[in-house]
Scaffold this motif. Structure first.
Motif, PDB file in Angstrom:
ATOM      1  N   GLN A 266      55.851  39.265  33.079  1.00  0.00           N
ATOM      2  CA  GLN A 266      54.739  39.625  32.201  1.00  0.00           C
ATOM      3  C   GLN A 266      53.390  39.342  32.858  1.00  0.00           C
ATOM      4  O   GLN A 266      52.492  40.192  32.851  1.00  0.00           O
ATOM      5  CB  GLN A 266      54.846  38.860  30.880  1.00  0.00           C
ATOM      6  CG  GLN A 266      55.891  39.407  29.928  1.00  0.00           C
ATOM      7  CD  GLN A 266      55.843  38.716  28.578  1.00  0.00           C
ATOM      8  OE1 GLN A 266      54.885  38.019  28.253  1.00  0.00           O
ATOM      9  NE2 GLN A 266      56.882  38.899  27.785  1.00  0.00           N
ATOM     10  N   PHE A 267      53.240  38.163  33.429  1.00  0.00           N
ATOM     11  CA  PHE A 267      51.958  37.806  34.035  1.00  0.00           C
ATOM     12  C   PHE A 267      51.705  38.588  35.321  1.00  0.00           C
ATOM     13  O   PHE A 267      50.556  38.894  35.655  1.00  0.00           O
ATOM     14  CB  PHE A 267      51.905  36.299  34.295  1.00  0.00           C
ATOM     15  CG  PHE A 267      51.584  35.503  33.062  1.00  0.00           C
ATOM     16  CD1 PHE A 267      50.279  35.405  32.602  1.00  0.00           C
ATOM     17  CD2 PHE A 267      52.584  34.880  32.342  1.00  0.00           C
ATOM     18  CE1 PHE A 267      49.979  34.682  31.450  1.00  0.00           C
ATOM     19  CE2 PHE A 267      52.296  34.160  31.194  1.00  0.00           C
ATOM     20  CZ  PHE A 267      50.984  34.059  30.744  1.00  0.00           C
ATOM     21  N   ARG A 268      52.765  38.945  36.041  1.00  0.00           N
ATOM     22  CA  ARG A 268      52.594  39.783  37.227  1.00  0.00           C
ATOM     23  C   ARG A 268      52.100  41.167  36.827  1.00  0.00           C
ATOM     24  O   ARG A 268      51.220  41.751  37.476  1.00  0.00           O
ATOM     25  CB  ARG A 268      53.921  39.882  37.977  1.00  0.00           C
ATOM     26  CG  ARG A 268      53.787  40.493  39.371  1.00  0.00           C
ATOM     27  CD  ARG A 268      55.134  40.599  40.062  1.00  0.00           C
ATOM     28  NE  ARG A 268      55.712  39.292  40.295  1.00  0.00           N
ATOM     29  CZ  ARG A 268      56.865  38.883  39.788  1.00  0.00           C
ATOM     30  NH1 ARG A 268      57.554  39.684  38.999  1.00  0.00           N
ATOM     31  NH2 ARG A 268      57.327  37.685  40.056  1.00  0.00           N
ATOM     32  N   PHE A 269      52.644  41.690  35.731  1.00  0.00           N
ATOM     33  CA  PHE A 269      52.229  43.006  35.242  1.00  0.00           C
ATOM     34  C   PHE A 269      50.782  42.973  34.741  1.00  0.00           C
ATOM     35  O   PHE A 269      49.991  43.887  35.012  1.00  0.00           O
ATOM     36  CB  PHE A 269      53.170  43.443  34.116  1.00  0.00           C
ATOM     37  CG  PHE A 269      52.832  44.774  33.518  1.00  0.00           C
ATOM     38  CD1 PHE A 269      53.051  45.948  34.223  1.00  0.00           C
ATOM     39  CD2 PHE A 269      52.294  44.858  32.239  1.00  0.00           C
ATOM     40  CE1 PHE A 269      52.735  47.184  33.671  1.00  0.00           C
ATOM     41  CE2 PHE A 269      51.980  46.081  31.682  1.00  0.00           C
ATOM     42  CZ  PHE A 269      52.200  47.252  32.396  1.00  0.00           C
ATOM     43  N   ARG A 270      50.419  41.917  34.026  1.00  0.00           N
ATOM     44  CA  ARG A 270      49.048  41.801  33.521  1.00  0.00           C
ATOM     45  C   ARG A 270      48.051  41.666  34.664  1.00  0.00           C
ATOM     46  O   ARG A 270      46.928  42.186  34.602  1.00  0.00           O
ATOM     47  CB  ARG A 270      48.938  40.597  32.588  1.00  0.00           C
ATOM     48  CG  ARG A 270      49.657  40.788  31.260  1.00  0.00           C
ATOM     49  CD  ARG A 270      49.638  39.527  30.433  1.00  0.00           C
ATOM     50  NE  ARG A 270      50.397  39.684  29.194  1.00  0.00           N
ATOM     51  CZ  ARG A 270      50.643  38.698  28.350  1.00  0.00           C
ATOM     52  NH1 ARG A 270      50.190  37.472  28.613  1.00  0.00           N
ATOM     53  NH2 ARG A 270      51.338  38.922  27.255  1.00  0.00           N
ATOM     54  N   LYS A 271      48.466  40.980  35.709  1.00  0.00           N
ATOM     55  CA  LYS A 271      47.585  40.809  36.864  1.00  0.00           C
ATOM     56  C   LYS A 271      47.303  42.151  37.533  1.00  0.00           C
ATOM     57  O   LYS A 271      46.171  42.438  37.948  1.00  0.00           O
ATOM     58  CB  LYS A 271      48.241  39.846  37.857  1.00  0.00           C
ATOM     59  CG  LYS A 271      47.299  39.317  38.912  1.00  0.00           C
ATOM     60  CD  LYS A 271      48.000  38.254  39.750  1.00  0.00           C
ATOM     61  CE  LYS A 271      47.042  37.688  40.799  1.00  0.00           C
ATOM     62  NZ  LYS A 271      47.710  36.647  41.629  1.00  0.00           N
ATOM     63  N   ARG A 276      43.659  46.934  38.466  1.00  0.00           N
ATOM     64  CA  ARG A 276      43.388  48.358  38.290  1.00  0.00           C
ATOM     65  C   ARG A 276      42.122  48.573  37.471  1.00  0.00           C
ATOM     66  O   ARG A 276      41.319  49.463  37.759  1.00  0.00           O
ATOM     67  CB  ARG A 276      44.571  49.031  37.600  1.00  0.00           C
ATOM     68  CG  ARG A 276      45.813  49.141  38.468  1.00  0.00           C
ATOM     69  CD  ARG A 276      46.952  49.778  37.686  1.00  0.00           C
ATOM     70  NE  ARG A 276      48.180  49.806  38.467  1.00  0.00           N
ATOM     71  CZ  ARG A 276      49.350  50.246  38.005  1.00  0.00           C
ATOM     72  NH1 ARG A 276      49.425  50.688  36.746  1.00  0.00           N
ATOM     73  NH2 ARG A 276      50.422  50.243  38.772  1.00  0.00           N
ATOM     74  N   GLY A 277      41.943  47.738  36.448  1.00  0.00           N
ATOM     75  CA  GLY A 277      40.749  47.860  35.614  1.00  0.00           C
ATOM     76  C   GLY A 277      39.484  47.581  36.395  1.00  0.00           C
ATOM     77  O   GLY A 277      38.479  48.286  36.259  1.00  0.00           O
ATOM     78  N   LYS A 278      39.506  46.569  37.248  1.00  0.00           N
ATOM     79  CA  LYS A 278      38.334  46.246  38.069  1.00  0.00           C
ATOM     80  C   LYS A 278      38.043  47.358  39.063  1.00  0.00           C
ATOM     81  O   LYS A 278      36.892  47.717  39.306  1.00  0.00           O
ATOM     82  CB  LYS A 278      38.574  44.931  38.812  1.00  0.00           C
ATOM     83  CG  LYS A 278      38.553  43.701  37.922  1.00  0.00           C
ATOM     84  CD  LYS A 278      38.786  42.440  38.741  1.00  0.00           C
ATOM     85  CE  LYS A 278      38.769  41.200  37.849  1.00  0.00           C
ATOM     86  NZ  LYS A 278      39.004  39.958  38.636  1.00  0.00           N
TER      87      LYS A 278
END
Length: 296
Positions: A266-271, A276-278
């Motif tokens: 989960q945290f790898r995916f959020r990272k 991508r957002g940045k």
């Protein structure tokens, strides 16, 4: 010309007893008279008698089917096996080690303060380690006056306040104990709220939020979850924070491997999503994300 041989001795005997002559055919026995000949009313009587129903056996006499053999009875379950299935699991520590471990479980009991005791305040807090041993257990004197002890749930009584510690002292102790550790519990947002503390999301293991413990997307109570996962009964009367914290820890331990793997993914995916957002925001502004922006 030779003379014929003299007759043997058997010849006169055969002549004397002609019934013993083997060449003579036996006389046929007289046939029995038909019943109608013996009794003229027999035919009339026979027509009045009921005839047996036709069967698949034809001319053979009808025989009733033999009764089916009795069904085999199942062997009785041994009393020991029945008793073993009904034995309740007791939540006891799995080791004598009382040291702090990487993961600790917390549970708080609340009392009522404010108007009508509608506001919850910390009344007792307990921490247990991975083995289920208590590492911290204190009654707490809230900042505000206690209006409702909520004894039927919390188990807290006025006498417990005689040795209770001030809220700010307990808050500091708990903050130091959970710092940098995995915090386990059930509905931890309630516990952290009355403690006036926060904890990194990546280090929270809430048994009420883990997906596989939800029922149709809804949270399950700790009491039901403990019965389902650990086959143990808790919260039969007044709640015990030691028992509740221990139950949450043992549930976590049972699913620890899969749970930790899920958290890492989960945290790898959020990272990745954050990166991508940045990158998209930088492309939209026309700036290179690797080059610092100079403000004039």
């Amino acid at each position: 010309m030779a003379s014929p041989p003299p007759p043997s001795a058997a010849a006169p005997a055969a002549a004397a007893n002609p019934s013993r002559n083997p060449r003579r055919k036996p006389k046929p026995k007289p046939k029995a008279a038909a019943p109608s000949a013996l009794n003229p009313n027999w035919a009339q009587l026979q027509s009045k008698l009921p005839r047996p129903a036709a069967t698949l056996l034809g001319k053979r006499k009808h025989r009733p089917d033999p009764s089916p053999p009795p069904a085999p009875t199942e062997p009785a379950t041994p009393a020991a096996a029945v008793g073993a299935a009904e034995v309740e699991v007791k939540l006891e520590p799995t080791s004598d080690d009382t040291s702090l471990t990487k993961a600790v479980a917390v549970d708080c009991e609340m009392v009522g303060v404010g108007t009508g005791g509608s506001k919850s305040a910390l009344g007792r807090v307990t921490l247990v380690n991975s083995w289920g041993n208590v590492v911290y257990d204190e009654y707490v004197r809230p900042v505000e006056r206690i209006v409702d002890y909520r004894t039927h749930i919390s188990g807290i009584r006025p006498k417990h306040m005689n040795k209770a510690k001030d809220f700010w002292v307990v808050q500091k102790d708990v903050a130091e104990l959970i710092k940098g550790r995995i915090l386990v519990g059930h509905a931890l947002h309630h516990d952290l709220k009355v403690l006036l503390l926060s904890h990194p999301k990546k280090d929270i293991r809430d048994t009420s939020e883990y997906e596989i413990f939800r029922r149709e997307g809804k949270r399950i109570s700790l009491k039901d979850l403990t019965a389902q996962v650990l086959h143990a009964k808790i919260q039969q009367n007044e709640h015990c924070p030691i028992e509740d914290a221990r139950a949450a820890m043992f549930i976590y331990n049972k699913h620890k491997k899969a749970w930790e793997k899920n958290m890492k993914e989960q945290f790898r995916f959020r990272k990745k999503l954050k990166k991508r957002g940045k990158k998209k925001s930088a492309e939209g502004s026309g700036n290179d994300p690797n080059v610092p922006t100079v403000l004039l």
